[in-house]
Design a protein around this motif. Sequence first.
Motif, short mmCIF file in Angstrom:
data_model
loop_
_atom_site.label_atom_id
_atom_site.label_comp_id
_atom_site.label_asym_id
_atom_site.label_seq_id
_atom_site.Cartn_x
_atom_site.Cartn_y
_atom_site.Cartn_z
N ALA A 68 -6.02 -9.09 3.83
CA ALA A 68 -5.00 -8.41 4.61
C ALA A 68 -5.25 -8.61 6.09
O ALA A 68 -6.36 -8.93 6.52
CB ALA A 68 -4.97 -6.92 4.27
N SER B 294 -1.77 -9.18 2.60
CA SER B 294 -0.92 -8.06 2.97
C SER B 294 -0.96 -7.84 4.48
O SER B 294 -1.83 -8.38 5.17
CB SER B 294 -1.36 -6.79 2.23
N ILE C 155 -5.74 -2.25 -0.99
CA ILE C 155 -4.81 -3.34 -1.25
C ILE C 155 -5.29 -4.27 -2.37
O ILE C 155 -4.50 -4.86 -3.10
CB ILE C 155 -4.56 -4.15 0.06
N GLY D 49 0.82 -1.21 0.00
CA GLY D 49 0.00 0.00 0.00
C GLY D 49 0.86 1.26 0.00
O GLY D 49 1.97 1.28 0.53
#
Length: 223
Positions: free
Chosen positions: A194, A165, A190, A144
């Motif tokens: 995540a 992520s 993203i 990001g």
Amino acid sequence: MKLLLTSGGVRNPSIRAELVRLLGKPIEESGALFIPTAQWGQPMCSPQSVYASIAGEWPDQEGLCDLGWASVGVLELTALPSIGADRWTSWVRDADVLLADGGEAVYLAHWMRESGLAGLLPELDDTVWVGVSAGSMAMTPRIGRLFVDWRPDGSDETLGVVDFSIFPHLDYPGWAYNTTESARAWAPTIGGPAYAIDDQTAISVAEGEVAVISEGHWEHFPG
């Protein structure tokens, strides 16, 4: 390769126990290589911070090198292209664990590719990768824009070893950009699953299984 992706390191008994499980033997019988490379890409880091990580001189904090390893060496990725793979690959293959320090994740991913270490990872079935912050984020697909400090106009893509992520240092005291509110705003950018994790949390990945190990706070964003 087995992964222990942390925000702040091995900070509590639960994370330490998971590290021992992934190693398959005591820490005291395991050889480690410490990778400080990510620090060079982070403007807030310095030669002094690199030394503090290696020497265990961070105040009130046990670093990756301080866990009681049988041996610890330093693997600086920016040096590897100049000495040839025939020299350094045996060091990596002989290590039980690779300890990747924090700093700048895109910079670390870049030097993992440039050095040849990224290409070697699929062959390291029994090796454990322990990441702190950027050392964990480098293994994800993207970090990001919020976390890009090296080449800020460049890509936020990292290695994609895992398919999720990581937003680290969740609600760390005094860090305005690492709040839960910021994490919830970051997650939709993203484009995939995540986790937001605090410094008492780790994500373990082994044989296709993903597990959150925590004595703190974390959130999952399915994407």
